[in-house]
Design a protein around this motif. Structure first.
Motif, PDB file in Angstrom:
ATOM      1  N   GLU A  45       0.840  -1.192   0.000  1.00 36.51           N
ATOM      2  CA  GLU A  45       0.000   0.000   0.000  1.00 36.51           C
ATOM      3  C   GLU A  45       0.873   1.238   0.000  1.00 36.51           C
ATOM      4  O   GLU A  45       2.096   1.155   0.113  1.00 36.51           O
ATOM      5  CB  GLU A  45      -0.919  -0.048   1.222  1.00 36.51           C
ATOM      6  N   ALA A 253      -9.087  -8.046   0.698  1.00 41.80           N
ATOM      7  CA  ALA A 253      -9.668  -6.711   0.541  1.00 41.80           C
ATOM      8  C   ALA A 253      -9.943  -6.371  -0.919  1.00 41.80           C
ATOM      9  O   ALA A 253     -10.681  -5.442  -1.212  1.00 41.80           O
ATOM     10  CB  ALA A 253      -8.732  -5.675   1.150  1.00 41.80           C
ATOM     11  N   PRO A 265     -15.118  -9.756   3.394  1.00 41.44           N
ATOM     12  CA  PRO A 265     -13.679  -9.778   3.638  1.00 41.44           C
ATOM     13  C   PRO A 265     -13.379  -9.634   5.129  1.00 41.44           C
ATOM     14  O   PRO A 265     -14.111  -8.985   5.857  1.00 41.44           O
ATOM     15  CB  PRO A 265     -13.181  -8.562   2.854  1.00 41.44           C
ATOM     16  N   VAL A 267     -11.861  -7.715   7.317  1.00 34.27           N
ATOM     17  CA  VAL A 267     -11.360  -6.354   7.174  1.00 34.27           C
ATOM     18  C   VAL A 267     -10.309  -6.070   8.230  1.00 34.27           C
ATOM     19  O   VAL A 267     -10.499  -6.347   9.407  1.00 34.27           O
ATOM     20  CB  VAL A 267     -12.515  -5.338   7.292  1.00 34.27           C
ATOM     21  N   LEU A 268      -9.170  -5.543   7.767  1.00 35.80           N
ATOM     22  CA  LEU A 268      -8.103  -5.168   8.678  1.00 35.80           C
ATOM     23  C   LEU A 268      -8.503  -3.944   9.473  1.00 35.80           C
ATOM     24  O   LEU A 268      -9.065  -2.999   8.938  1.00 35.80           O
ATOM     25  CB  LEU A 268      -6.858  -4.802   7.883  1.00 35.80           C
ATOM     26  N   ASP A 271      -5.107   1.897  10.508  1.00 37.73           N
ATOM     27  CA  ASP A 271      -4.360   2.412   9.372  1.00 37.73           C
ATOM     28  C   ASP A 271      -2.953   1.842   9.365  1.00 37.73           C
ATOM     29  O   ASP A 271      -2.484   1.300  10.361  1.00 37.73           O
ATOM     30  CB  ASP A 271      -4.259   3.938   9.488  1.00 37.73           C
ATOM     31  N   ARG A 287      -1.976  -4.606  13.643  1.00 40.21           N
ATOM     32  CA  ARG A 287      -3.171  -4.854  12.846  1.00 40.21           C
ATOM     33  C   ARG A 287      -3.402  -6.345  12.623  1.00 40.21           C
ATOM     34  O   ARG A 287      -4.346  -6.728  11.950  1.00 40.21           O
ATOM     35  CB  ARG A 287      -3.044  -4.171  11.475  1.00 40.21           C
TER      36      ARG A 287
ATOM     37  N   ILE B 192      -7.901  -0.171   3.319  1.00 43.85           N
ATOM     38  CA  ILE B 192      -8.744   0.931   3.801  1.00 43.85           C
ATOM     39  C   ILE B 192     -10.035   0.962   2.985  1.00 43.85           C
ATOM     40  O   ILE B 192     -11.123   1.213   3.509  1.00 43.85           O
ATOM     41  CB  ILE B 192      -7.989   2.281   3.686  1.00 43.85           C
ATOM     42  N   GLN B 193      -9.917   0.692   1.687  1.00 46.61           N
ATOM     43  CA  GLN B 193     -11.103   0.638   0.834  1.00 46.61           C
ATOM     44  C   GLN B 193     -12.110  -0.370   1.378  1.00 46.61           C
ATOM     45  O   GLN B 193     -13.307  -0.093   1.457  1.00 46.61           O
ATOM     46  CB  GLN B 193     -10.692   0.238  -0.585  1.00 46.61           C
ATOM     47  N   ALA B 194     -11.595  -1.539   1.811  1.00 43.84           N
ATOM     48  CA  ALA B 194     -12.487  -2.562   2.340  1.00 43.84           C
ATOM     49  C   ALA B 194     -13.175  -2.046   3.600  1.00 43.84           C
ATOM     50  O   ALA B 194     -14.369  -2.278   3.804  1.00 43.84           O
ATOM     51  CB  ALA B 194     -11.694  -3.835   2.646  1.00 43.84           C
ATOM     52  N   GLN B 195     -12.427  -1.322   4.434  1.00 41.20           N
ATOM     53  CA  GLN B 195     -13.042  -0.749   5.637  1.00 41.20           C
ATOM     54  C   GLN B 195     -14.167   0.211   5.282  1.00 41.20           C
ATOM     55  O   GLN B 195     -15.260   0.160   5.853  1.00 41.20           O
ATOM     56  CB  GLN B 195     -12.000   0.035   6.458  1.00 41.20           C
TER      57      GLN B 195
END
Lengths: 317, 328, 287
Positions: A45, A253, A265, A267-268, A271, A287, B192-195
């Motif tokens: 990322e 994701a 998913p 989800v993590l 940030d 995380r 973050i998109q998934a969140q």
């Protein structure tokens, strides 16, 4: 082709109300080899250090410590001639087709610049070479006389690819080459890159955050998180059975363009931490759903597991 | 398919930008229905008119753009031609919007709390304490940790994901019936998109909102919406329930888009992708007749003559193409 | 979009946009007109600009002398025409000097950074802290006034703005992808500076140079008015005004016409400069 040995790149930054000095660990101890003829993808990322790693490989930046070797030779111990040769053999395709072409140069000058710098062709011969290159990337020869702003994003990206090919490189570093393009144009450029690779036997170092693209194009994949390599595996294995929890979360994701494979998913939370103050121990542990005792104080090594894979996780291997 | 009472009904929407000497059409006659509580995806590439459509609903198409024709009805009430005052009462209160870039859509010189409070007090008369409580509640609702502390934060102090959460909190502050989400996750990382997508789905369920998700990402559509409208060059070219669209894409453009993304049904790693030739046309150079015909491998002479109707080709599945046979 | 690309070089686009701006075109007309007058001055002037004629003292504008005569009987129109090349020469040479210095220092400072950048920028700060006009007056007090001296002094004291601007441009361009692309291709510093940075940084310089010419002409006129610039009997618009001041009763035409010449010239360059600035504004789309 390339060998990276404990490569680290730190930046000094000043931050906060007192402008205190801090160290941003963009790349933190990466060992990696790029083999001739393969497409190796670096995924991660934003802020994971993949673009910094690309600049280190391209000799645009000097590692804070560690070594980057190209065909056995340290990039920063080369003499002038060797650097010149390196500049011919290793080329780059950029992310932003708007920013990566000089707006005041015609396409012929942009594509022909490498030929001029390395004295490969001049005059009418150079023009002919440029036309040939444009044709290879799917542009009409008239494009040579035009300026970049006359083209769409996809066409500009073709110009960028023609520029990279002009000096007949062996290795092409492609930093997010399709992420700025429309979906239908992305596919054209991916097909073009794949075709060129087969025709010319190129080695690609492909940097992307788009796992669908990475799965499609790569032979091997290296996953980065906060400046470190957390997993390295052949693409097929990685996508079939990701080992590192971060890789798993990343794959989870990605929205699959297939409603039949709809899934909730895992989800993590949270940030990506700042590379200025990375967490102690495993950078991913805050995380990580699978963290346990050693994770918050011991940094896991990238250890080989199985035949061609490696993973940096206390849970694995 | 039973369709709920339409909350948003757009008919023959035409929006153009009037530049000196040229009219640049952005939307060329769009029909779109969003039922109460429904999630609809509006999909297309850059310049297809999907964002302009969203802005039209809010009456936010600025000079030199103008809604040329058509109607936009929200709960039966016509929005086109409404006075600016009346439109402001609709914005935020009945229709919320989340933009792509959370850095630029939040004002950098005001705190998060201030901007959130403004979203509330524009439409409601509340005491200071009530405003504060509701702001904290909203931030908690969108999953921002330590919401009391975040009220005093400036947008630049937040990560992209947190900023987008704040944007969503602002958009849902007044409990709108419709949320327009224009590429809400394009600027964000996948995890973050998934969140954020999870958050939007949760809010939709809890608040009973309808969501119009505007995106170029077919993956996002496949995983998140019930019905899809595909746009190309200002026209809707196909409309179907998500499952139907992916099971049997009818319009050659939709088929091309699906063939273009790695990972769609039928694509295997390493294969060549079935890319669409050519480029998205500039809005002033869209071909006559079918707008897609110059990039279409099925095009015949008749495609140049008239714009095909967006007509039912399968039950509940409409497409705008002469070459697709009707089996209804 | 295969087939013909319209020839849309950056300069052509600039020209198209300029054409749409009537004020800029008016400015351009004035600038071109003045240039023509300056080149053709020996043929345009009906009289010898230095030709004293005691029988024709202080004639009002009329058929013989279109703009009248001064207290020595010299033809005002001819003197104005002979003043044009001097004003333009001062403007162009002075601005040429400041653009050359400013561009070289700004480019290198922005590109190399480090101690060189600090040194150049401190020098800029220092010079900008001294009022330019005062500096010029001081310099002229020590040296013999001549138009060459004026040009050099205006040039040497006017480069700081250009330098700051070019440096800022180069700083913003230096890390752009196309510069990185050139480096990857093996381009050296010289090539990057000359082929990639300069052509992209020079555009705003054009605007400031145009505005600078107006400024330089104004400074020259002021100096000549104070008797420190172009020395009589060589005619310049500034010293014509100065002579008229000594003889205020001697006819309005002796003050109005040189004043108008300065005004129109400065206006012309300013209009053109503003027009260029607008035409180069990336926020304006060309569609």
């Amino acid at each position: 082709m390339f060998e990276l040995e404990a490569v680290t790149r730190h930046y000094a930054v000043r931050q906060g109300p007192f402008r205190t000095r801090a160290v941003l660990r963009a790349v933190d101890g990466v060992d990696l080899a790029v083999h001739a003829g393969e497409t190796l993808s670096l995924v991660g990322e934003s802020g994971c250090g993949k673009s910094t790693l690309a600049r280190l490989v391209l000799r645009l930046e000097r590692p804070t410590s560690g070594r980057v070797r190209y065909r056995g030779q340290d990039l920063w111990e080369m003499d002038r001639d060797a650097v010149r040769r390196f500049r011919r053999e290793v080329q780059m395709v950029f992310q932003d087709p708007y920013a990566s072409l000089n707006p005041r140069m015609r396409v012929a000058q942009i594509v022909g610049e490498g030929l001029a710098i390395h004295g490969l062709a001049r005059g009418a011969e150079r023009d002919a070479r440029v036309r040939e290159l444009l044709e290879q990337v799917g542009l009409p020869p008239e494009a040579a006389g035009a300026y970049p702003h006359e083209f769409s994003g996809g066409q500009r990206q073709r110009v960028g690819i023609a520029r990279a090919l002009a000096v007949e490189p062996r290795v092409v570093v492609a930093d997010e080459p399709v992420s700025a393009l429309d979906v239908s144009v992305q596919a054209q450029i991916l097909n073009l890159l794949q075709g060129l690779r087969e025709d010319r036997g190129l080695t690609y170092l492909f940097i992307s955050h788009d796992l669908r693209v990475v799965e499609h194009i790569s032979d091997r994949v290296a996953v980065m998180y906060l400046g470190r390599l957390v997993e390295l595996a052949p693409a097929a294995d990685l996508f079939r059975e990701p080992l590192h929890p971060y890789t798993r979360a990343l794959l989870d994701a990605v929205p699959v363009p297939d409603p039949d494979r709809r899934r909730e998913p895992r989800v993590l939370e949270g940030d990506v931490p700042s590379p200025i103050a990375p967490p102690p121990g495993c950078p991913f542990h805050p995380r990580c759903p699978d963290r346990f005792e050693p994770c918050d104080h011991r940094v896991p090594e990238l250890r080989p597991t199985g035949t061609a894979r490696a993973v940096a996780c206390h849970r694995c291997g | 398919m039973t369709r709920a009472e339409p909350l948003l009904q757009i008919e023959n929407l035409q929006v153009s930008f009037f530049l000196p000497g040229v009219e640049v059409p952005a939307v060329r006659g769009l029909d779109l229905v969003v039922g109460a509580g429904e999630t609809v995806g509006l999909v297309g590439e850059s310049g297809c008119g999907k964002s302009v459509t969203a802005l039209s609903v809010l009456g936010l198409v600025g000079d030199p753009g103008r809604v040329k024709a058509g109607s936009i009805r929200l709960g039966g009430r016509e929005l086109v031609g409404l006075a600016p005052r009346e439109l402001r009462a609709v914005r935020g209160r009945q229709v919320g919007m989340v933009f792509q870039e959370p850095m630029t859509s939040l004002n950098p010189v005001f705190t998060v709390g201030y901007q959130l409070a403004e979203a509330l007090t524009t439409h409601f008369d509340l005491s200071r304490q009530e405003v504060r409580d509701r702001c904290v509640g909203l931030l908690r609702e969108v999953g921002i940790p330590a919401p009391e502390d975040r009220l005093g934060a400036y947008p630049a102090q937040l990560s992209g994901g947190l900023r987008q959460r704040v944007m969503i909190a602002m958009a849902v502050a007044c409990r709108p019936r419709l949320l327009l989400a224009d590429e809400p996750t394009t600027a964000l990382d996948v995890t973050i998109q998934a969140q954020i997508m999870g958050l939007l789905a949760r809010l939709r369920r809890e608040l009973g909102m309808a969501v119009l998700l505007i995106t170029h990402d077919l993956g996002l559509v496949a995983q998140n919406v019930g019905r899809v409208v595909v746009m190309y060059a200002g026209h809707a070219v196909e409309e179907a329930a998500t499952a139907d669209l992916f099971a049997e894409p009818l319009h050659p453009y939709t088929r091309g888009l699906l063939g273009s993304i790695p990972g769609a049904p039928g694509t295997r790693p390493g294969d060549r992708l079935r890319a669409i030739p050519g480029n998205v046309p500039h809005p002033t150079r869209v071909p006559s007749g079918c707008p897609f015909r110059d990039r279409c491998d099925l095009a015949v002479d008749a495609c140049a003559d008239t714009l095909p109707e967006l007509e039912p080709k399968r039950p509940g599945h409409r497409a705008r193409c002469l070459r697709v046979d009707r089996r209804v | 979009m295969s087939g013909a690309y319209r020839d849309a070089g950056p300069w052509r686009i600039l020209w198209r946009r300029l054409q749409r701006n009537p004020q800029a075109m008016a400015g351009l007309a004035i600038v071109v007109g003045l240039a023509v007058v300056a080149v053709l001055h020996p043929w345009l002037a009906p009289y010898d600009p230095a030709g004293v004629n005691v029988r024709q003292i202080l004639q009002p504008p009329g058929a013989d002398h279109w703009l009248g005569t001064d207290e020595l009987g010299r033809d005002v129109f001819s003197r104005l025409v002979y003043g044009a090349p001097i004003s333009l020469l001062v403007g162009f040479v002075a601005v040429g000097i400041s653009v050359a210095i400013g561009t070289v220092l700004g480019c290198t400072a922005g590109y190399y950074g480090g101690w060189w950048d600090s040194l150049v920028m401190r020098l800029v700060d220092l010079l900008q802290a001294i009022p330019t006009f005062f500096l010029i007056l001081a310099a002229i007090a020590f040296l013999k006034p001549s138009i060459w001296l004026i040009m050099v002094i205006i040039g040497l004291t006017g480069w700081m703005g250009v330098c700051r601007m070019v440096r800022a441009e180069v700083l913003s361009l230096r890390d752009r992808e196309f510069v990185m692309a050139a480096r990857v291709q093996g381009a050296g510093d010289m090539r990057i500076l000359l082929r990639h940075l300069l052509p992209n940084a020079i555009v705003p310089v054009l605007v400031s140079a145009t505005l600078g010419i107006a400024g330089a002409i104004l400074v020259e006129s002021s100096l000549s008015f104070l008797g420190l610039g172009v020395q009589p009997p060589q005619p310049s618009w500034g010293n014509m005004l100065a002579q008229a001041r000594d003889n205020l009763a001697g006819g309005w035409w002796n003050t109005v016409f040189p004043g108008a010449a300065i005004f129109v010239t400065v206006l012309g360059y300013n209009l053109l400069g503003e027009g260029l600035r607008d035409a180069l504004d990336p926020k304006i789309s060309d569609r």
